[in-house]
Design an enzyme around this catalytic site. Sequence first.
Site, PDB file in Angstrom:
ATOM      1  N   PRO A  19       8.670   6.610   3.020  1.00 49.21           N
ATOM      2  CG  PRO A  19       6.962   5.021   3.014  1.00 49.21           C
ATOM      3  CD  PRO A  19       7.548   6.134   2.204  1.00 49.21           C
ATOM      4  CB  CYS A 102       7.905  -3.248   3.582  1.00 46.34           C
ATOM      5  SG  CYS A 102       9.278  -3.570   4.713  1.00 46.34           S
ATOM      6  CG  HIS A 173      10.539   0.478  -4.770  1.00 50.23           C
ATOM      7  ND1 HIS A 173      11.146   0.333  -3.547  1.00 50.23           N
ATOM      8  CD2 HIS A 173      11.551   0.444  -5.680  1.00 50.23           C
ATOM      9  CE1 HIS A 173      12.456   0.215  -3.714  1.00 50.23           C
ATOM     10  NE2 HIS A 173      12.722   0.271  -5.007  1.00 50.23           N
TER      11      HIS A 173
END
Length: 340
Positions: A19, A102, A173
């Site tokens: 995303p 994020c 991540h």
Amino acid sequence: MTHSAAHPVAPGARFAVAPMIDWTDRHCRFFHRQLTRRALLYTEMIVDQAILHGDRDRLLGFDAAEHPVALQIGGSDPQRLAKACAIASEYGYDEINLNVGCPSDRVQSGTFGACLMRTPGLVGECLAAMAEASKVPVTVKCRIGVDEQDPEEALDALADAAVAAGVRTIWVHARKAWLQGLSPKENRDIPPLDYGRVHRLKARLPQAFVGLNGGLKTIRMAQEATGPLDGVMLGRAAYQTPDILGEVDSAFYREPERPVDYPALVAAMADYADRHMAAGGKLGQVTRHMTGLFTGLPGARRWRQILSEGANRPDASPRLIYEAFAQVRLEPAAGARDAA
């Protein structure tokens, strides 16, 4: 375009396109689906409040051709996230994912995204509420830690909270996020990658799906990085050099190798753009995602130039895609790929 058989991936390993805010909208995903039938495609992160109070069809609608497709949600309030999940799951997504990675300022001001790494208990509450409200599997995507956290402790705590909430899929991540001192862009590159930390998580949680994101630039790198993991996720490389997605189905899903049918892809995208414009959309909303095609081939620069300069003109039509494609030579002379 080929991949190396020297790096087979484990049966069942999944490949996903990450995303990415402002990039992986529905037009991008339709385009990527022309290159790979099997990769899991993610939406941009959509904040729960937007789903509750915004234009849901615009935010959540997608073309059936995009399947398998996952929705990523941002939020930190279990009740709001549950309501958003209940609404979103009616749209037919294959998965709903909570963003715990994020690092953007917008996310920090809303106390969600990567800063949730500091509150694994709250993440667990959010995931449990989402899972109860959703008709489809709920997953999580996180970092290995933020700021001064010890990645060994931080990632274990987050993963344990997810598993306790009934979540079985954890995308990681493999970098820290530095919320103090680095911009969102710098956070994608400067914190060092630590694939070993993700491997240790998988060894500790063998029954969970653990997927790796971060720093992977080619399909071969993705194959090599998979190792004991259950999946890999590519972001910027998939967007900026989308041709590599043509290798995914054979490299990860054991389908026969076949070159991308570029004339068919161009025709499909021109038809899609025509339908989008007939519904009131703009050509540039579709073609902006396509400029990275043909990188390194003769004519690639003209392809980018024609699409970038022409798509937003008042008289722009889908024929522009064919005009740009006419400038590309698909069979480069020796050494020409690097010079294009």
